[in-house]
Scaffold this motif. Structure first.
Motif, PDB file in Angstrom:
ATOM      1  N   LYS A 101       0.833  -1.203   0.000  1.00  0.00           N
ATOM      2  CA  LYS A 101       0.000   0.000   0.000  1.00  0.00           C
ATOM      3  C   LYS A 101       0.867   1.252   0.000  1.00  0.00           C
ATOM      4  O   LYS A 101       0.569   2.226  -0.703  1.00  0.00           O
ATOM      5  N   GLU A 102       1.945   1.233   0.770  1.00  0.00           N
ATOM      6  CA  GLU A 102       2.842   2.391   0.799  1.00  0.00           C
ATOM      7  C   GLU A 102       3.592   2.546  -0.528  1.00  0.00           C
ATOM      8  O   GLU A 102       3.857   3.666  -0.960  1.00  0.00           O
ATOM      9  N   ALA A 103       3.941   1.435  -1.166  1.00  0.00           N
ATOM     10  CA  ALA A 103       4.598   1.515  -2.477  1.00  0.00           C
ATOM     11  C   ALA A 103       3.670   2.149  -3.511  1.00  0.00           C
ATOM     12  O   ALA A 103       4.098   2.962  -4.341  1.00  0.00           O
ATOM     13  N   PHE A 104       2.396   1.768  -3.467  1.00  0.00           N
ATOM     14  CA  PHE A 104       1.415   2.346  -4.392  1.00  0.00           C
ATOM     15  C   PHE A 104       1.253   3.839  -4.128  1.00  0.00           C
ATOM     16  O   PHE A 104       1.261   4.657  -5.062  1.00  0.00           O
ATOM     17  N   ALA A 105       1.125   4.224  -2.857  1.00  0.00           N
ATOM     18  CA  ALA A 105       0.974   5.636  -2.509  1.00  0.00           C
ATOM     19  C   ALA A 105       2.220   6.433  -2.883  1.00  0.00           C
ATOM     20  O   ALA A 105       2.124   7.590  -3.312  1.00  0.00           O
ATOM     21  N   SER A 106       3.398   5.819  -2.730  1.00  0.00           N
ATOM     22  CA  SER A 106       4.639   6.501  -3.097  1.00  0.00           C
ATOM     23  C   SER A 106       4.683   6.784  -4.595  1.00  0.00           C
ATOM     24  O   SER A 106       5.130   7.861  -5.024  1.00  0.00           O
ATOM     25  N   LYS A 107       4.213   5.833  -5.406  1.00  0.00           N
ATOM     26  CA  LYS A 107       4.162   6.052  -6.854  1.00  0.00           C
ATOM     27  C   LYS A 107       3.183   7.173  -7.187  1.00  0.00           C
ATOM     28  O   LYS A 107       3.482   8.034  -8.031  1.00  0.00           O
ATOM     29  N   ALA A 108       2.023   7.168  -6.537  1.00  0.00           N
ATOM     30  CA  ALA A 108       1.042   8.237  -6.771  1.00  0.00           C
ATOM     31  C   ALA A 108       1.629   9.585  -6.379  1.00  0.00           C
ATOM     32  O   ALA A 108       1.431  10.586  -7.079  1.00  0.00           O
ATOM     33  N   PHE A 109       2.345   9.624  -5.260  1.00  0.00           N
ATOM     34  CA  PHE A 109       2.980  10.868  -4.804  1.00  0.00           C
ATOM     35  C   PHE A 109       3.999  11.360  -5.813  1.00  0.00           C
ATOM     36  O   PHE A 109       4.053  12.557  -6.126  1.00  0.00           O
ATOM     37  N   ASN A 110       4.813  10.455  -6.348  1.00  0.00           N
ATOM     38  CA  ASN A 110       5.799  10.870  -7.348  1.00  0.00           C
ATOM     39  C   ASN A 110       5.117  11.391  -8.600  1.00  0.00           C
ATOM     40  O   ASN A 110       5.575  12.360  -9.222  1.00  0.00           O
ATOM     41  N   ASN A 111       4.007  10.756  -8.994  1.00  0.00           N
ATOM     42  CA  ASN A 111       3.251  11.252 -10.139  1.00  0.00           C
ATOM     43  C   ASN A 111       2.782  12.682  -9.914  1.00  0.00           C
ATOM     44  O   ASN A 111       2.805  13.521 -10.831  1.00  0.00           O
TER      45      ASN A 111
END
Length: 537
Positions: free
Chosen positions: A512-522
């Motif tokens: 879940k944190e990996a997914f949120a981190s990708k969204a944050f970078n986007n």
């Protein structure tokens, strides 16, 4: 018919009556939408005295001719980009600029050759400072007076055309505003400004000529590729106006779908809210004045709260981007998922999905035939995909047996190694996403009873970041529809299949944190022009 309606919806709203200060503040400024005030400045002295076709250039030359102003000369003319690397700022007597305008007005394109030798020489000297030496024959033939101060509340010494103040009036609806600056904008030939936003509210007033303005709301930033926030031209779009390379800027293909546009004529005034991107095409010999002032939102923000507001805004944008990453086409999404908030009784639940009760199922098995046929098909499909993914990743062949899959924490680390962040790229996530909440409950309850090692392998080894995000969102949807006892029984059975429940929870949290981190970078890429993971988006 539809095309005409769409084009009309993209037009900036026009208002014929000038609002009061109170009406402007409450009904226009607060909404942060652009508005045109037709004929707003026709009573100004400047409207008649600066009219280019009626002796306006002679008037301006006599009034302010001796003043030295900063002119912009661009090697990319008639396009003027905001980056200081793409243009020169050269001091020039206002009378010299007016004389050049007169020649162009009199001789058309032939008048471009009348650029004064002193100005040509200055442009050549400036080019050497940028290591881009040019000859006088190759120097720009177009100059532009951009943002020449008539009034500046922060730097009075920088005001170059204070003598023009008597010919303009602050519109009545701006009374009470603390103006940051009032500026002159004047071009000697048709020109284009690059797409950018301003950090202040802006009222653009056309005194002579016309301008076409295209505007985008701040929410359209991802399609405009703003330059990095730490750069000198951070408020500008990276997408060039001519021949943009859509292989570099793929989202820019859709930029005009989110735009509004308007053609401004002499006498019109356009309110451009802070943060709205805009690109301006100016006709030959256009004269305009603009007013800048700080918005109530910005003036009301205390500096000690900046860090908090930054985190709140980034979190909201990251949540929105996470939702975008989960969007899939109508062919793969069940559009009939019912809002759990609309279900208020057990009778409603029975209408939505004929399901078995969890009561008494904790300690006894049950036949898979108790599942709805569509849920049973989804279960078998999920098992097959999990087996294929685990075998393909060479994590072991024990996914179909009854041996433990969680013997080491190494399995937890592998759970989030898959580089899958978008729903369309992950067949497991797509399958789970299409399940209605109660079908989701039935499938995973049956999986825990009949295929515990496959469920364990699914959580520890087969979940991608987007798969974890889908799974946890489905948990939330299901929780809204279940009574407390059913929720408790479901999760007790679900986590009972793991030899170490900590590993399961850790796998879900990491994903879940990996997914949120990708969204944050986007978000950083799309809104701030910063890419932390180096991947092309």
């Amino acid at each position: 018919m539809e095309t005409a309606a769409l084009e009309e919806s993209r037009q900036v709203r026009r208002i014929g009556e000038i609002p009061s200060a109170e009406e402007f503040a409450s009904q226009i400024e607060r909404k942060n939408d652009p508005v045109v005030f037709s004929g707003c400045i026709k009573e100004w002295k400047a409207f008649s005295k600066w009219n280019v076709s009626n002796g306006g250039l002679d008037y301006l030359q006599e009034l302010a001719g001796v003043t030295v102003v900063q002119a912009m000369a661009s090697r990319s003319a008639p396009i003027f980009y905001g980056d200081i690397r793409s243009h020169d700022r050269v001091p020039v007597p206002f009378s010299t600029f007016i004389g050049y305008c007169k020649d162009l007005l009199k001789c058309g394109d032939d008048g471009r050759d009348s650029m004064p030798d002193t100005l040509k020489h200055k442009l050549v000297e400036n080019s050497k400072e940028h290591s881009e030496s040019i000859t006088e024959e190759a120097c720009p033939r177009q100059i532009y007076l951009a943002q020449v101060p008539i009034m500046n509340g922060e730097n009075e010494e920088n005001v170059q055309l204070e003598c023009l103040q008597e010919d303009i009036e602050t519109p009545s609806f701006l009374v009470g505003k603390i103006l940051g600056s009032v500026n002159l904008w004047m071009n000697n030939a048709a020109s284009r400004s690059s797409t950018h936003y301003d950090p202040h509210h802006n009222l653009l007033c056309i005194i002579s000529g016309c301008k076409k303005v295209v505007l985008w709301p701040p929410s359209a930033s991802p399609f405009l590729y703003p330059l990095p926030v730490y750069g000198e031209a951070s408020n500008h779009s990276a997408v060039p106006l001519e021949n943009p390379d859509f292989s570099l800027y793929p989202r820019a293909k859709s930029m005009y779908e989110y735009s509004q546009n308007v053609v401004l004529h002499a006498g019109d005034a356009l309110f451009i809210p802070e943060g709205w991107f805009h690109q301006v095409d100016s006709g030959d010999l256009t004269i305009a004045v603009n007013f800048w002032w700080q918005s109530d939102v910005m003036s009301g923000m205390s500096e000690h709260m900046d860090g908090y507001y930054l985190r709140r805004i980034l979190k909201r944008l990251t949540d929105k981007e996470s939702d975008r990453m989960l969007c899939i086409s109508s062919t793969t999404t069940d559009k009939k998922v019912i809002d759990a908030g609309q279900l208020t009784s057990n009778a409603d639940l029975d209408v939505v999905h004929q399901t078995f009760s969890l009561e008494g199922k904790m300690d006894q098995g049950f036949s898979l035939q108790e599942l709805e046929p569509s849920t049973l098909r989804s279960l078998y499909s999920l098992i097959s995909i999990v087996h294929d993914r685990v075998n393909h990743s060479q994590l072991g062949n024990n996914s179909s047996g009854d041996n433990s899959a969680s013997g080491s924490k190494d399995g937890v680390q592998k759970a989030v190694t898959a580089n899958l962040f978008n729903l369309e790229d992950d067949p497991i996530a797509k399958l789970v996403w299409t399940l209605q909440p109660l079908a989701f409950r039935d499938l995973f309850f049956a999986m825990a009873h009949n295929f515990p090692r496959t469920l364990e392998a699914y959580i520890l080894h087969a979940l991608s970041p987007v798969g974890v995000e889908v799974l946890t969102r489905k948990f939330e949807q299901m929780d809204q529809m279940l009574l407390a006892d059913d929720r408790s029984q479901f999760y007790e059975k679900f986590y009972s299949v793991f030899d170490n429940q900590f590993y399961a929870m850790d796998a879900l949290l990491n994903g879940k944190e990996a997914f949120a981190s990708k969204a944050f970078n986007n978000v950083l890429v799309q809104y701030l022009g910063i890419n932390l993971d180096g991947q092309k988006l």
